[in-house]
Design an enzyme around this catalytic site. Structure first.
Site, PDB file in Angstrom:
ATOM      1  N   TRP A 120       0.962  -1.215  -0.165  1.00  0.00           N
ATOM      2  CA  TRP A 120      -0.050  -0.025  -0.157  1.00  0.00           C
ATOM      3  C   TRP A 120       0.821   1.241   0.162  1.00  0.00           C
ATOM      4  O   TRP A 120       0.626   2.251  -0.886  1.00  0.00           O
ATOM      5  CB  TRP A 120      -0.780   0.144   1.164  1.00  0.00           C
ATOM      6  CG  TRP A 120      -2.113   0.824   1.016  1.00  0.00           C
ATOM      7  CD1 TRP A 120      -2.394   1.821   2.081  1.00  0.00           C
ATOM      8  CD2 TRP A 120      -3.159   0.822   0.065  1.00  0.00           C
ATOM      9  NE1 TRP A 120      -3.603   2.375   1.656  1.00  0.00           N
ATOM     10  CE2 TRP A 120      -4.226   2.019   0.434  1.00  0.00           C
ATOM     11  CE3 TRP A 120      -3.361   0.251  -1.144  1.00  0.00           C
ATOM     12  CZ2 TRP A 120      -5.157   2.262  -0.311  1.00  0.00           C
ATOM     13  CZ3 TRP A 120      -4.471   0.792  -1.866  1.00  0.00           C
ATOM     14  CH2 TRP A 120      -5.414   1.805  -1.420  1.00  0.00           C
ATOM     15  N   GLY A 121       1.821   1.254   0.815  1.00  0.00           N
ATOM     16  CA  GLY A 121       2.816   2.285   0.870  1.00  0.00           C
ATOM     17  C   GLY A 121       3.402   2.690  -0.435  1.00  0.00           C
ATOM     18  O   GLY A 121       3.455   3.917  -0.971  1.00  0.00           O
ATOM     19  N   GLY A 128     -11.220   3.542   3.151  1.00  0.00           N
ATOM     20  CA  GLY A 128     -12.409   3.254   2.126  1.00  0.00           C
ATOM     21  C   GLY A 128     -11.870   2.476   1.231  1.00  0.00           C
ATOM     22  O   GLY A 128     -10.586   1.808   1.327  1.00  0.00           O
ATOM     23  N   LYS A 155     -14.009  -3.163   9.518  1.00  0.00           N
ATOM     24  CA  LYS A 155     -14.265  -3.967   8.029  1.00  0.00           C
ATOM     25  C   LYS A 155     -13.350  -5.198   7.793  1.00  0.00           C
ATOM     26  O   LYS A 155     -13.786  -6.134   7.363  1.00  0.00           O
ATOM     27  CB  LYS A 155     -14.588  -3.064   7.022  1.00  0.00           C
ATOM     28  CG  LYS A 155     -13.218  -2.276   6.481  1.00  0.00           C
ATOM     29  CD  LYS A 155     -12.328  -2.863   5.415  1.00  0.00           C
ATOM     30  CE  LYS A 155     -10.911  -2.571   5.361  1.00  0.00           C
ATOM     31  NZ  LYS A 155     -10.311  -3.131   4.212  1.00  0.00           N
ATOM     32  N   ASP A 157     -16.629  -0.459   1.862  1.00  0.00           N
ATOM     33  CA  ASP A 157     -15.485  -1.252   1.812  1.00  0.00           C
ATOM     34  C   ASP A 157     -15.793  -2.767   1.889  1.00  0.00           C
ATOM     35  O   ASP A 157     -15.070  -3.759   1.659  1.00  0.00           O
ATOM     36  CB  ASP A 157     -14.398  -0.748   2.847  1.00  0.00           C
ATOM     37  CG  ASP A 157     -13.095  -0.937   2.307  1.00  0.00           C
ATOM     38  OD1 ASP A 157     -13.100  -1.668   1.292  1.00  0.00           O
ATOM     39  OD2 ASP A 157     -12.143  -0.474   3.147  1.00  0.00           O
ATOM     40  N   GLU A 192      -4.736  -7.425   8.910  1.00  0.00           N
ATOM     41  CA  GLU A 192      -4.724  -6.470  10.055  1.00  0.00           C
ATOM     42  C   GLU A 192      -6.031  -6.928  11.022  1.00  0.00           C
ATOM     43  O   GLU A 192      -6.046  -6.570  12.302  1.00  0.00           O
ATOM     44  CB  GLU A 192      -4.724  -4.933   9.766  1.00  0.00           C
ATOM     45  CG  GLU A 192      -3.532  -4.355   9.098  1.00  0.00           C
ATOM     46  CD  GLU A 192      -2.656  -3.900  10.241  1.00  0.00           C
ATOM     47  OE1 GLU A 192      -2.776  -4.228  11.321  1.00  0.00           O
ATOM     48  OE2 GLU A 192      -1.678  -3.089   9.916  1.00  0.00           O
TER      49      GLU A 192
END
Length: 320
Positions: free
Chosen positions: A11-12, A132, A187, A239, A269
């Protein structure tokens, strides 16, 4: 604008790619010892994308912090407190704006990530969250999505949205930091439950999971002082498609692998978030039946099939 990204995982690295794509000068930080960082230095790519030669890779936190006024953090949620302590020793952080892009809660305390960060860094900086739906695999194939930026200061929110908004990601202003952070973290928990249902060939129960999951988490958000309607927005219900149904979702894949007796080597996570939710459930005296069932399966070795059947199929009661 100069933007720094701290963390060079999936993601980074995407954040750096995206900030560069929308016209900013970008510096990407990773630990010198990290396999991700070494791979990017050698090849300028990972399993998901290639980064432009104009993105500078740097392993010095001081240099990366001093380079930019807008700093994106994308690391494991459970490492945030120790990382924030490290950042706190850097004088240049004063008055900078930090965007937290992780979806989690601190497992040991149940605290939201903006709370954790502010406790360690204090009021010297602006803190926002970026939450999101969206998968790197879709974004790099030019498939758009909608996401949320939220902070306690609406002017900070507006500034970030102005700098990052594009046809690829359409941002909304988040007005409820509690609801958006709890929604984004939980989520992932629903994603694990969805994966377990997939692994048990009970995928049709994901509709029931969605209906009951949103109700459960909205009660918690209200008890914590947030707006319970936030849960029906982009940070949580919005999401669900990307987390409960997508083949790319790490949390869904973890849940499926768990009930199939397979190992799953990537970060989910939601596992740590389940621990945090046990604390919040007790602290705010809110019943969280789905989260509690997952806690029993993951940490008390209860049988997944039996526990989920008892949760979704056995009870006879009024729906509302």
């Amino acid at each position: 604008m100069n933007i720094s990204v701290l963390g060079c995982g999936r993601w980074g690295t995407f954040m750096a790619w995206y900030a560069n794509k929308v016209g900013h000068n970008v510096m990407l930080w990773g630990r010198e010892s990290s396999r991700n960082f070494a791979g990017l230095k050698d090849t300028r790519k990972n399993d998901y994308l290639s980064i432009s030669d104009t993105i500078e890779l740097n392993s010095s936190l001081e240099k990366v912090i001093s380079f930019a006024d807008l700093i994106i953090i994308s690391i494991s949620a459970q490492e945030l407190r120790s990382f924030a302590k490290q950042l706190n020793s850097i004088n240049e952080i004063q008055n900078k704006t930090f965007i937290l892009c992780m979806k989690g809660l601190e497992a040991s305390s149940g605290k939201r990530l903006s709370q954790v960060f502010s406790e360690e860094v204090g009021r010297r900086v602006n803190v926002a969250v970026w939450v999101g739906p969206g998968h790197v695999q879709d974004f790099v194939n030019n498939i758009p999505n909608c996401m949320v930026i939220g902070s306690e200061n609406v002017e900070v929110t507006k500034m970030i949205v102005q700098e990052l908004n594009s046809d690829l990601i359409r941002f909304y202003y988040g007005q409820d930091l509690i609801g958006n952070e709890i929604g984004a973290a939980t989520k992932n928990v629903m994603g694990i439950a969805a994966g377990m249902l997939d692994g048990l060939n009970y995928s049709s129960l994901k509709g029931s999971l969605m209906a009951r999951g949103t109700r459960e988490i909205s009660r918690l958000v209200r008890a914590m002082g947030g707006n319970d309607l936030t849960i029906y927005g982009l940070s949580h219900l919005g999401d669900y498609e990307a987390t409960l149904f997508s083949l790319h979702s790490h949390n869904r894949k973890f849940g499926q692998a768990y009930v199939e007796g397979e190992s799953f080597g990537k970060l989910a996570e939601g596992v740590s978030t389940v621990k945090a939710l046990r604390k919040l459930s007790q602290q705010y005296a809110v019943e969280l039946p789905i989260c509690n069932a997952l806690y029993e399966i993951l940490f008390e070795n209860k049988n997944a099939k039996e526990t989920l059947e008892n949760l979704f199929i056995r009870p006879v009661k009024f729906e509302f």
